[in-house]
Design a protein around this motif. Sequence first.
Motif, short mmCIF file in Angstrom:
data_model
loop_
_atom_site.label_atom_id
_atom_site.label_comp_id
_atom_site.label_asym_id
_atom_site.label_seq_id
_atom_site.Cartn_x
_atom_site.Cartn_y
_atom_site.Cartn_z
N ARG A 1 0.83 -1.21 0.00
CA ARG A 1 0.00 0.00 0.00
C ARG A 1 0.86 1.26 0.00
NH1 ARG A 1 -2.07 -4.13 2.54
NH2 ARG A 1 -4.32 -4.53 2.43
N LYS A 2 2.07 1.14 -0.50
CA LYS A 2 2.98 2.27 -0.33
C LYS A 2 2.54 3.50 -1.11
CE LYS A 2 6.33 0.43 -3.62
NZ LYS A 2 7.65 -0.18 -3.77
N LYS A 3 1.68 3.34 -2.08
CA LYS A 3 1.19 4.53 -2.79
C LYS A 3 0.33 5.39 -1.87
CE LYS A 3 -2.84 2.37 -5.08
NZ LYS A 3 -3.55 2.27 -3.83
N ASP A 4 -0.19 4.80 -0.81
CA ASP A 4 -0.98 5.56 0.15
C ASP A 4 -0.17 6.01 1.36
OD1 ASP A 4 -3.31 5.17 -1.36
OD2 ASP A 4 -3.65 3.21 -0.45
N LEU A 5 1.11 5.70 1.36
CA LEU A 5 1.97 6.07 2.50
C LEU A 5 2.47 7.50 2.30
CD1 LEU A 5 3.42 4.99 5.09
CD2 LEU A 5 5.30 4.29 3.60
N VAL A 6 2.30 8.34 3.32
CA VAL A 6 2.66 9.76 3.15
C VAL A 6 4.07 10.08 3.66
CG1 VAL A 6 0.29 10.61 3.16
CG2 VAL A 6 1.51 10.39 5.33
N GLY A 7 4.65 9.20 4.46
CA GLY A 7 5.99 9.47 4.96
C GLY A 7 6.31 8.59 6.15
N VAL A 8 7.59 8.62 6.53
CA VAL A 8 8.05 7.89 7.71
C VAL A 8 8.61 8.91 8.69
CG1 VAL A 8 9.59 6.11 8.62
CG2 VAL A 8 8.66 5.88 6.29
#
Length: 246
Positions: free
Chosen positions: A61-68
Amino acid sequence: MKPGKELLFCALGGSGEIGMNVNLYGADGKWLMVDLGMTFGANEYPGTELVFADLEFIEERKKDLVGVVLTHAHEDHIGAVPYFAQELGVPLYATPFTARLVADKLQEAGLLKEVQLKVIDHLEPFQLGPFSMRYLPLAHSIAEGNALVIETPYGRVFHTGDWKLDDDPLVGVPATAAELTAIGDQGAQLIGVGRRGTGGLAGRGWPASRQACAGHDLRLQRGATADAGRSGRGDQAPALRGGALA
Ligand SMILES: [Zn+2]
């Protein structure tokens, strides 16, 4: 599974165990990752040197990940950065001291140009998708041992990382009990994701992470402000006990 108009929490690793803290918050279709740690396997998993959380859930789902967002520079919070940050493909955020150590790791791995690392001034609030947040300095055994106060349209989260209340810390500028109480009084929904919490997963390839994150039990309940926060202890919020993470 995409977060809807709700606030979700999921520990891919770490919470409740020493090591490999990787936490996810979800809201409005987006995920925010807090910390990307690893642990050393010598005691619990003889024969393994490094132990990582299973990141498959978020890698899918990394396309929905905004940052770490990284709370502090201990290995169990940043150790997995050189192994996974490039694959996740989102910027990392850290306060200056932590960022310097992360940059060293990236350089060592030859990834300094590949991974975006953003330095956040301690008090500067910043916004990633639906998550608006700021660091809150806490006493810990390393410089810049920060908690995070995360605001979402569905409530406020107080994410502690590792911390203690210490009137005379060796390093760091600690929050006072009064400051922490104020956050609780303003209605923070989750107190004490960190070493003393419950749940969490260990080792590589643990299928429970998918189950934990795909379930519906990770919705944080409104009004579940933890008594723990008011007394300044680092325990887990009741909202999470007995849920998917217990
Ligand atoms: Zn720590």
